[in-house]
Design an enzyme around this catalytic site. Structure first.
Site, PDB file in Angstrom:
ATOM      1  N   THR A  79      10.650   6.902  -1.914  1.00 49.33           N
ATOM      2  CA  THR A  79       9.851   6.329  -3.274  1.00 49.33           C
ATOM      3  C   THR A  79      10.405   5.168  -3.584  1.00 49.33           C
ATOM      4  O   THR A  79      11.502   5.110  -2.805  1.00 49.33           O
ATOM      5  CB  THR A  79      10.020   7.176  -4.359  1.00 49.33           C
ATOM      6  OG1 THR A  79       9.154   8.435  -4.139  1.00 49.33           O
ATOM      7  CG2 THR A  79       9.535   6.740  -5.729  1.00 49.33           C
TER       8      THR A  79
ATOM      9  N   SER B  58       5.002  14.635 -12.027  1.00 53.64           N
ATOM     10  CA  SER B  58       6.061  13.734 -11.143  1.00 53.64           C
ATOM     11  C   SER B  58       7.354  14.106 -11.628  1.00 53.64           C
ATOM     12  O   SER B  58       7.700  14.537 -12.995  1.00 53.64           O
ATOM     13  CB  SER B  58       5.365  12.474 -11.414  1.00 53.64           C
ATOM     14  OG  SER B  58       6.416  11.722 -10.848  1.00 53.64           O
ATOM     15  N   SER B  59       8.477  13.376 -10.887  1.00 53.76           N
ATOM     16  CA  SER B  59       9.617  13.254 -11.517  1.00 53.76           C
ATOM     17  C   SER B  59      10.024  12.046 -11.738  1.00 53.76           C
ATOM     18  O   SER B  59      11.156  11.633 -12.235  1.00 53.76           O
ATOM     19  CB  SER B  59      10.639  13.955 -10.644  1.00 53.76           C
ATOM     20  OG  SER B  59      10.464  15.501 -10.383  1.00 53.76           O
TER      21      SER B  59
ATOM     22  N   GLY C 175      14.002   9.632  -4.985  1.00 53.85           N
ATOM     23  CA  GLY C 175      14.672  10.926  -4.919  1.00 53.85           C
ATOM     24  C   GLY C 175      14.030  12.281  -5.311  1.00 53.85           C
ATOM     25  O   GLY C 175      14.554  13.158  -5.530  1.00 53.85           O
ATOM     26  N   GLY C 176      12.547  12.277  -5.487  1.00 53.39           N
ATOM     27  CA  GLY C 176      12.095  13.477  -5.880  1.00 53.39           C
ATOM     28  C   GLY C 176      12.618  14.119  -7.090  1.00 53.39           C
ATOM     29  O   GLY C 176      12.877  13.212  -8.234  1.00 53.39           O
TER      30      GLY C 176
ATOM     31  N   ASN D 252       4.967   9.544  -1.943  1.00 54.74           N
ATOM     32  CA  ASN D 252       5.525  10.824  -1.922  1.00 54.74           C
ATOM     33  C   ASN D 252       6.674  10.854  -0.742  1.00 54.74           C
ATOM     34  O   ASN D 252       7.518  10.180  -1.011  1.00 54.74           O
ATOM     35  CB  ASN D 252       4.415  12.055  -1.843  1.00 54.74           C
ATOM     36  CG  ASN D 252       5.190  13.206  -2.296  1.00 54.74           C
ATOM     37  OD1 ASN D 252       6.399  13.181  -2.808  1.00 54.74           O
ATOM     38  ND2 ASN D 252       4.734  14.163  -1.938  1.00 54.74           N
TER      39      ASN D 252
ATOM     40  N   ASP E 297       2.803  17.370  -5.072  1.00 58.07           N
ATOM     41  CA  ASP E 297       3.430  17.567  -5.941  1.00 58.07           C
ATOM     42  C   ASP E 297       2.688  18.480  -7.378  1.00 58.07           C
ATOM     43  O   ASP E 297       3.576  18.875  -8.323  1.00 58.07           O
ATOM     44  CB  ASP E 297       3.565  16.036  -6.814  1.00 58.07           C
ATOM     45  CG  ASP E 297       4.731  15.466  -6.214  1.00 58.07           C
ATOM     46  OD1 ASP E 297       5.600  16.048  -5.619  1.00 58.07           O
ATOM     47  OD2 ASP E 297       4.876  14.372  -6.461  1.00 58.07           O
TER      48      ASP E 297
ATOM     49  N   ARG F 201      -0.708   7.189 -11.708  1.00 55.87           N
ATOM     50  CA  ARG F 201      -0.365   8.264 -10.892  1.00 55.87           C
ATOM     51  C   ARG F 201      -1.981   8.634 -10.006  1.00 55.87           C
ATOM     52  O   ARG F 201      -2.831   8.584 -10.720  1.00 55.87           O
ATOM     53  CB  ARG F 201       0.052   9.612 -11.792  1.00 55.87           C
ATOM     54  CG  ARG F 201       0.301  10.840 -11.092  1.00 55.87           C
ATOM     55  CD  ARG F 201       1.569  10.713 -10.097  1.00 55.87           C
ATOM     56  NE  ARG F 201       2.191  11.970  -9.900  1.00 55.87           N
ATOM     57  CZ  ARG F 201       3.300  12.063  -9.081  1.00 55.87           C
ATOM     58  NH1 ARG F 201       3.608  11.213  -8.439  1.00 55.87           N
ATOM     59  NH2 ARG F 201       3.393  13.462  -8.836  1.00 55.87           N
TER      60      ARG F 201
ATOM     61  N   THR G 231       5.190   5.174  -5.351  1.00 56.42           N
ATOM     62  CA  THR G 231       5.570   6.358  -4.197  1.00 56.42           C
ATOM     63  C   THR G 231       4.385   6.463  -3.302  1.00 56.42           C
ATOM     64  O   THR G 231       3.096   6.514  -3.904  1.00 56.42           O
ATOM     65  CB  THR G 231       6.102   7.532  -4.784  1.00 56.42           C
ATOM     66  OG1 THR G 231       6.471   8.280  -3.579  1.00 56.42           O
ATOM     67  CG2 THR G 231       5.177   7.982  -5.595  1.00 56.42           C
TER      68      THR G 231
END
Ligand code: DON
Length: 574
Positions: free
Chosen positions: A383, A454-455, A475-476, A403, A425, A107, A401
């Site tokens: 992403t 993050s998701s 898809g966030g 983002n 984020d 990340r 990603t």
């Protein structure tokens, strides 16, 4: 509607049990159909056919799933520049054939000069767009370090060889699809603010069209440097210099020190169970695995099978579980190097039992669950996820990603690659929504060197200790609910993975207090009934781009979401 996927290359034609099946969705509500590619060989599913092909070639050369994952990651950076990247970050879950599990966290991080209120003006108001577009939105990229770490630990083919296909694709070019041409041309609206971008989306001074060859000589050179010198080219060497220069020129915060101090790290996947299946998914700094397991643990207390897919009751129960779990996401989760995450409590049976007791026959207004903020969702999402299994049974699930689509829109001109806008984020102010409408608290506030929450949810599902599903999606915030929906569809509703992927999707994230749904998810009558139960509904064009592999009796079936342009590729085991 999309046609059958045929093997790209007879040399990587899978073995005798290769079956191509065109499967229809179980309900006449969905106009798209997912194609399933099944084989007893290696399997790669990614969001772009050329990248899947690169992965299959690596397996064919004798590489393992991690080798293939590294090669696919770099290939996506060339052929799927909306989300594939070297200027972004991501996560991988790796399960070895011997049953050991690893989570690789690459990340992005906040630059060392970042500060809690950096996106707030004097009056404490959010500076519109500062965390989403332009040089200040960029987090310190992690992808090259992540792929390097994966290769260092598990790779069996020389690093240089894994980058070769991407270098070739960047240097010699590849034929642009209609979708990619349209996507690249959408960058036009940013060209006034970022004139350098034209170099990225135009060929010979004209707009790219379907069928044109897209060559990226600067990116090819950058990849050559990374191939020759490893991650140090990116974090200390010439590429680091290019990024630092770009930052200096544009007034960005990332310095050579930020790059040199960046590390990708191994973490323990978050682990839980759902109706006897074991689920391995992303731990903090992703909220993905924790929230996914919290949702599933609440649902485990209901007999969803008897409700049926997309029935009023199953939608109601899933939405109420999602609402409660996303409230906890906003309250509690953040970078584990900075804050304590109450993961084991959030995914425990006792906690799920207590939340279940608050679910009634009607919608629970989000405002009655503590910690309310008032927000709206904005769009432009991108992403990408890829799932891989090799002949030995090693598996990798990676979500990566920039983002938003093309990230911050900041191009490292000399390097030919784009930088992320992952700083958005973070919770830039308690209660201020990010582009996905997600809110957060102190746990996810900005601090120097901290990773933003993050998701992303690369996930592996085990059945009796054996791999059953490898999956993930972009898809966030909807990543988590899409993965949950696929798991419920397969486990509770006994759907094939292609049926599950084809089903219309719905999503709730506590705030805003609405059910987002894809066209055709509900009939008019069902919508009326949901409204009577107290729900607000809001249609979304399309949710997610799932790339999934399911393994049953040693047969691996790969499904790429018909909402996207991906493809499964298989490889013959010798
Ligand atoms: O890490 C996250 O949760 C987001 N930056 C992911 C972005 C995303 O999935 C955009 N996709 N459509």
């Amino acid at each position: 509607m999309r046609g059958l996927i045929l093997p790209n290359n007879l040399a990587i034609m899978p073995s005798l049990i290769m079956v191509l099946v065109l499967l229809f969705t179980p309900q006449a509500t969905c106009s798209q159909m997912a194609t399933e590619v099944c084989s007893d060989g290696g399997m790669i599913v990614s969001a772009y056919p050329l990248a899947s092909k690169v992965g299959a070639q690596v397996l064919e050369m004798g590489g393992n799933a991690v080798d293939a994952a590294v090669a696919v990651g770099f290939a996506l950076a060339v052929v799927y520049p909306q989300a594939g990247n070297i200027g972004g970050g991501g996560f991988s879950i790796i399960r070895t054939a011997s049953g050991a599990d690893y989570f690789v966290d690459f990340r992005e991080k906040a630059p060392l000069a970042a500060s809690r209120d950096m996106y707030l003006g004097g009056s404490g108001k959010v500076i519109e767009g500062a965390s989403t577009i332009g040089i200040e939105a960029v987090g310190v990229p992690g992808t090259v370090a992540g792929l390097y770490l994966e290769h260092e630990r598990f790779g069996s083919i020389p690093w240089l060889q894994l980058l070769r296909p991407s270098i070739d694709l960047a240097r010699n070019g590849f034929e642009v699809s209609a979708e990619l041409a349209a996507s690249l041309n959408s960058l036009e609206r940013y060209s006034e603010r970022f004139p350098g971008l034209k170099k990225f989306y135009m060929v010979g001074g004209k707009h790219i069209e379907e069928g044109d060859t897209l060559r990226q000589p600067r990116l090819a050179r950058t990849l050559e440097l990374i191939a020759a010198e490893g991650k140090s080219a990116f974090y200390q060497g010439r590429v680091a210099g290019m990024i630092a220069d770009e930052m200096k020129m544009g007034g960005g915060l990332i310095t050579r020190e930020d790059l040199a101090s960046y590390r990708a790290v191994f973490r323990k996947p978050v682990e839980g169970s759902y109706r006897g299946y074991k689920i391995l998914s992303a731990p903090p700094p992703s909220s993905g695995g924790t929230i996914l397991l919290e949702i599933l643990k609440i649902l485990e207390g209901y007999d969803l099978t008897s409700c049926g897919p997309l029935s009023l009751q199953s939608v109601h129960l899933m939405v109420e579980a999602e609402r409660r779990a996303f409230r906890d996401r906003a309250e509690y989760l953040g970078d584990p190097d900075f804050v304590e995450n109450p993961v084991s409590r959030l995914i425990s049976k006792e906690y799920a039992d207590s939340l279940r007791r608050t679910i009634t026959g009607n919608a629970t207004p989000s405002s009655t669950l503590q910690g309310s903020f008032n927000i709206q969702v904005k769009e432009h999402l991108q992403t990408t996820h890829y799932s891989i299994i090799d002949c030995m049974g090693n598996a990798v699930a990676t979500t990566t990603t920039l983002n938003s689509s093309y990230g911050s829109k900041v191009l490292v001109e000399r390097g030919g690659f784009l930088l992320n806008n992952e700083m958005d984020d973070f919770s830039i102010k308690p209660g201020a929504p990010n582009i996905y409408g997600l809110v957060g608290n102190e746990a996810n506030s900005i601090a120097p060197g901290k990773r933003m929450l993050s998701s992303m949810s690369p996930t592996i599902v085990l059945d009796g200790g054996k791999i059953f599903m490898i999956l993930g999606t972009p898809g966030g915030s909807t990543i988590i609910t899409t993965v949950a929906q696929i798991i419920v569809d397969v486990i509770d509703f006994r759907m094939s993975v292609s049926d599950a992927v084809s089903m219309p999707r719905f999503h709730h994230q506590w705030l805003p207090d609405e059910i987002f749904y894809e066209k055709n998810a509900f009939t008019e009558k069902e919508m009326e009934e949901l409204k009577t139960m107290g729900y607000e509904l809001s249609e979304r064009s399309s949710i997610g781009d799932v790339q999934v592999i399911q393994v049953v009796d040693s047969i691996r079936c790969g499904v790429s979401d018909p909402r996207g342009m991906g493809e499964a590729a298989s490889q013959w085991c010798r």
